[in-house]
Design a protein around this motif. Sequence first.
Motif, PDB file in Angstrom:
ATOM      1  N   ILE A  37       0.099  -6.624   2.540  1.00 28.43           N
ATOM      2  CA  ILE A  37      -0.666  -7.860   2.365  1.00 28.43           C
ATOM      3  C   ILE A  37      -2.153  -7.521   2.348  1.00 28.43           C
ATOM      4  CG2 ILE A  37      -1.229 -10.078   3.389  1.00 28.43           C
ATOM      5  CD1 ILE A  37       1.486 -10.125   4.697  1.00 28.43           C
ATOM      6  N   GLY A  38      -2.821  -7.803   1.243  1.00 26.85           N
ATOM      7  CA  GLY A  38      -4.261  -7.583   1.209  1.00 26.85           C
ATOM      8  C   GLY A  38      -4.961  -8.635   2.060  1.00 26.85           C
ATOM      9  N   TYR A  39      -5.980  -8.213   2.834  1.00 29.60           N
ATOM     10  CA  TYR A  39      -6.646  -9.176   3.713  1.00 29.60           C
ATOM     11  C   TYR A  39      -8.145  -8.963   3.640  1.00 29.60           C
ATOM     12  CZ  TYR A  39      -7.925 -11.512   8.122  1.00 29.60           C
ATOM     13  OH  TYR A  39      -8.492 -12.320   9.082  1.00 29.60           O
ATOM     14  N   ALA A  40      -8.866  -9.990   3.199  1.00 29.56           N
ATOM     15  CA  ALA A  40     -10.325  -9.948   3.222  1.00 29.56           C
ATOM     16  C   ALA A  40     -10.765 -10.863   4.353  1.00 29.56           C
ATOM     17  CB  ALA A  40     -10.906 -10.401   1.896  1.00 29.56           C
ATOM     18  N   ILE A  41     -11.298 -10.244   5.411  1.00 32.19           N
ATOM     19  CA  ILE A  41     -11.634 -10.974   6.632  1.00 32.19           C
ATOM     20  C   ILE A  41     -12.879 -11.828   6.407  1.00 32.19           C
ATOM     21  CG2 ILE A  41     -13.103  -9.131   7.527  1.00 32.19           C
ATOM     22  CD1 ILE A  41     -11.898  -9.573  10.267  1.00 32.19           C
ATOM     23  N   GLN A  42     -12.993 -12.912   7.171  1.00 30.00           N
ATOM     24  CA  GLN A  42     -14.187 -13.772   7.108  1.00 30.00           C
ATOM     25  C   GLN A  42     -15.409 -12.923   7.478  1.00 30.00           C
ATOM     26  OE1 GLN A  42     -13.608 -17.315   9.466  1.00 30.00           O
ATOM     27  NE2 GLN A  42     -15.373 -18.354   8.604  1.00 30.00           N
ATOM     28  N   GLY A  43     -16.400 -12.811   6.574  1.00 27.37           N
ATOM     29  CA  GLY A  43     -17.572 -11.989   6.867  1.00 27.37           C
ATOM     30  C   GLY A  43     -17.379 -10.517   6.558  1.00 27.37           C
ATOM     31  N   HIS A  44     -16.606 -10.195   5.583  1.00 21.48           N
ATOM     32  CA  HIS A  44     -16.309  -8.897   4.962  1.00 21.48           C
ATOM     33  C   HIS A  44     -15.737  -7.800   5.869  1.00 21.48           C
ATOM     34  CE1 HIS A  44     -19.656  -6.200   5.901  1.00 21.48           C
ATOM     35  NE2 HIS A  44     -20.507  -7.167   5.695  1.00 21.48           N
ATOM     36  N   GLY A  45     -16.305  -7.552   7.073  1.00 21.29           N
ATOM     37  CA  GLY A  45     -15.700  -6.552   7.974  1.00 21.29           C
ATOM     38  C   GLY A  45     -15.580  -5.159   7.393  1.00 21.29           C
TER      39      GLY A  45
END
Lengths: 311, 373
Positions: free
Chosen positions: A77-85
Amino acid sequence: MIEVQSVSRRFDDLTAVEDVTLTVGQGEMVALVGTSGSGKTTLLRMINRLVEPTSGRILLNGVDTGTLKPHLLRRRIGYAIQGHGLFPHYTVAQNIAVVPELLRWPKDRIRERVDALLALFQMPPVEFRDRYPAALSGGQQQRVGVARALAAEPEVLLMDEPFGALDPVTRARAQADLRAVQARLGTTTVVVTHDMEEAIALGDRIAVLDRGRLVQYAAPAQILTAPANDFVGQLIGQSERPFRLLALSRVSDHLEPGAAPGTPIDAESSARDALAECLWSGRDALPVVRDGKPVGRVTMAALAAHAGGPG
Amino acid sequence: MTALRRIDPPGLLFGAMGVGALLLPFLHFRPNRIVLGDAVHLGPFYVAMVSGLLAIGMLRLPQWARLGSGVAGAMLLVWLAGALAAELSDGAPAAARVSPASGAWLGLAAFVLLIADALSKMRLALSLRMAALALACGAVAGLLLSGHLAQISVLQEYAARRDVFAAQSLRHLTLAFGSLVGALIVGLPLGLLLYHERRLRTGVMGILNLLQTTPSLALFGMMIPLLSWVAANVPGAAEMGIAGIGFAPALIALFLYSLLPVVGNTVVGLDNASPLAREAARGMGMTPAQVLARVSIPLALPVIMAAVRIVLVQNIGLAVIAGLIGGGGYGTFVFQGLNQTATDLILLGAVPTVAMALVAGIALDLAAEAFER
Ligand SMILES: Nc1ncnc2c1ncn2[C@@H]1O[C@H](COP(=O)(O)OP(=O)(O)OP(=O)(O)O)[C@@H](O)[C@H]1O
Ligand SMILES: [Mg+2]
């Protein structure tokens, strides 16, 4: 395909997500909207098990995610966190390569993939590959964050306000990029946003959350024309509604035979742009061209009728 | 006003130090090593030269000019000390001693600070600063080997103890580095544990804080019965050199003093490693061990490196106390000197300690900087 089945999550005596059921179809892009604190992030993070549901279950392609090892599930699962990380100590290329490395892809394949993704997001690889995140603009950081989420060709893509910190122009381009990439790869996508305009621009369907409850789950046009309650109405912004509705259709959808005076408009432009042009130039109708050839006209009356909704 | 603007503020301070230095005696001449001797001042010609060099350092000139005057001044003072000492000793009884007096030390300090100030304002590239450190160490070593300062009392003490000095230098390094390595071996895992187990933090950090504030003498006092018991009752312990006094308790004390900085900085470094990056790492499917190894620890490393620097510099200084309980190191000379009220002997222990700490601190700063990129 993601099936969320009567999922709730409580933090002590606060119910962040309450009895949500929704299905995201294969290859579909769903936008999750709601005000701050409505439970969007919590719902998203239950899909990759960064948060465990208090009750209910979530199926990924028919398999209960609760039965899978969390770290193995997350690599799919690709995950782009809130605020890029992004990792500050990794270069752009190393950041994008994280999941492919975890999956032990061959080096050559990783390098190709990194360059392809950077190119896809309009960041020339030679220029950006070896930079550190600190040497990128906020918008570039966010695009790398999305590229990183897409790196291992995930079955599902989760994004938490991926374009939060962008100016309107860059944001519109990043949204268009994302739509194009998603359409090309056919990745099932859930994107969180608190901006209804963004939800309309990105979502095949929009899920509206209010205090942890799913209040409406429908296509953008339906949300605009038939908001389920006052809260959804407010979220749309009543005065903006006609224009948002028009923005959903193209000039070609309102084409009629005939001619009109003045500068022509392209058939692929949005109906909203056509209305704006009518008002601005004081014309009742605009000539329409496709590939430079005249194909008919669009009238202000037809646009106005459409903007008025079904009623 | 315009005249004021030509003045370099730190340069002014160094100038004031230099003027003080010129007013104080430059050398002491004593017929033997115990008695107080006569003060020797610099002649007017050299006073003028030193003043001129100090004046250059006080002005807002290009930094290479200030650097040059600093180097020239330091060299001049060292040369003068050696030359005057040789002149005074010539024909004096063998027990006579010439030692640098307050003026020489203060003047040297003024020029060394001027050099440091000019160097830092030149913003040299990392490699050049490394070269400068190596050059400075080489210059000092060359000076000592040249024999130019042979008539200075500290070096006469050294000449009489060449072999012991080498052995104690090694011992001093062993104490400082050994306790650091021990503190890292125990402290890093302990820090990691406390990072995960918040509940243990208050207790363990409290104990380490208590240790840190325990005076070394009290620590030794507690260790004498403990280690004596170990030596007497654990087979093989005595053969390994464990005893109530000596090397073992000194090493243990330094090790205990090192624990707080190492553990504390490890916990703080890990805690402050970008939570967003950690969360992203987890979200991308790293196992907890992978998150630690690839994200948390690399991000905490600068803070941990800072602890290593603190501990090493602190331990090089603290290792002197080993001399108090027969643990060896430069402290041996310091405490012998204190007992005999022989300043030269104290200096023979103190000066190399300070030099070692200084070099270790600068070298680790440079290493950390090289590491950061
Ligand atoms: N780990 C947690 N512990 C306690 N409460 C939490 C936790 N995570 C979220 N919450 C609470 O759950 C509610 C929903 O949070 P969530 O992060 O899902 O909101 P959001 O819709 O993403 O908001 P935003 O748009 O501000 O990001 C909030 O009231 C929040 O304070
Ligand atoms: Mg959120």
